[in-house]
Write an enzyme that holds these catalytic residues in place. Sequence first.
Site, PDB file in Angstrom:
ATOM      1  NE  ARG A  53      14.311  30.626  29.175  1.00  0.00           N
ATOM      2  CZ  ARG A  53      14.774  29.477  27.776  1.00  0.00           C
ATOM      3  NH1 ARG A  53      15.041  29.235  26.828  1.00  0.00           N
ATOM      4  NH2 ARG A  53      15.607  28.437  28.719  1.00  0.00           N
ATOM      5  CE1 TYR A 106       7.357  54.181  21.909  1.00  0.00           C
ATOM      6  CE2 TYR A 106       7.798  52.193  20.907  1.00  0.00           C
ATOM      7  CZ  TYR A 106       7.996  53.112  21.972  1.00  0.00           C
ATOM      8  OH  TYR A 106       8.142  52.704  23.144  1.00  0.00           O
ATOM      9  CG  ASP A 177       2.982  49.506  15.791  1.00  0.00           C
ATOM     10  OD1 ASP A 177       1.804  50.078  16.671  1.00  0.00           O
ATOM     11  OD2 ASP A 177       3.731  49.824  16.502  1.00  0.00           O
ATOM     12  CE  LYS A 202       2.063  52.827  24.852  1.00  0.00           C
ATOM     13  NZ  LYS A 202       3.130  51.676  24.428  1.00  0.00           N
TER      14      LYS A 202
END
Length: 383
Positions: A53, A106, A177, A202
């Site tokens: 983690r 978004y 972004d 993406k």
Amino acid sequence: MTSHPQDLRPDTITVSAGRPPRGHDSPVNPALILSSTFHETESPRDGDRIYGRMSNPTWDPFEEALAELEGAELPALVFSAGLGAAAAALSLIPTGGTLVIPRNAYGGSISLAEAEAAKGHLKLIQVDIAETAEVIDHLHGAHMLWIESPTNPMLEVAETQSLTEAAHAVGAVVVVDNTFNTPLISRPLDYGADIVLHSVTKYLAGHSDVVLGALVTSNKEVRAELKTHRTLHGAIAGPFEVWLALRGLRTLALRMDRSQSNAMELATRLASHPAIAKVRYPGLHKDPGHQRAKDQLKGFGGIVSIELESREAADALVKSVRLWLPATSLGGVESLIERRRRQPGEPVTVPESLVRLSVGIENVEDLWADLDQALSTSAGQTG
């Protein structure tokens, strides 16, 4: 990772960054390390892997390659999803602090911000990011400015550098972004942004087969906070997904070149099609964001948004395509088509008749032939 010349161009960096050290019989590609925990020989020290983690060796090459592409001084941080990265960025806002965010952005980012606002964790101000004066007017007292440019799916273009300077003047953190642009088109850190966000799902990964996110910053303190958030909230990436993302990154320049070339050609043809009410694409000279995009960016991207005469016509278009894939998301090698307002979280400012095209790398004539026949078919169904 191996060292290489520091004056390489971005398209070369996509191929060369994140490689293992050179040596006799050494591998060309980084290894995929599937382990949830790591052997300890002494008391834990800062930077030790210890547990999956906290760190994984497979993350390192991708994080270093993305940082190099964005011009960052520190490795990027990879997350389990773009929204995992967004949540970490929003965690920097103090309780009750103010976030300024585009009203057209978004849908996941907006929905997350609205959910945090509903809990009283932050105050939310939504603006037209293309209206510089409006944005600056709302920055007083803000703790964070969130920039998307071009916006998703309206493709509005912001004056990123001016807004960043204005935000810093009032002490606000700037998050950009950069998913649509990728570092090949824009490097927001060069404009002074504090944090760059990517939905790695993406264009960076580019094959519609992983879900990942990433944050990039050159600020040590900010990076430490973001990493702590990732570790404590468990928004960690699977090593196999990150390995796939690095493999996808190798062809980013080629894919973006083809996608942008196709998008420009399709946008130009669609602009004169009788079934289309409006085309949104910064590459078109008549587009409101064209000059800004030309001045700030190294390309116009692979996303085209079109508006038809009605919602019914838009739905008919999506149902009539044969090559284009009706699906959400974007940035893969295949061309996708979607009426965005069908998504529950999509802002109401997005027209019901808007169809977003994620232009892939197929032959542009085949893509056009499919769109043209689908537009004719949809016109017949709704006429």
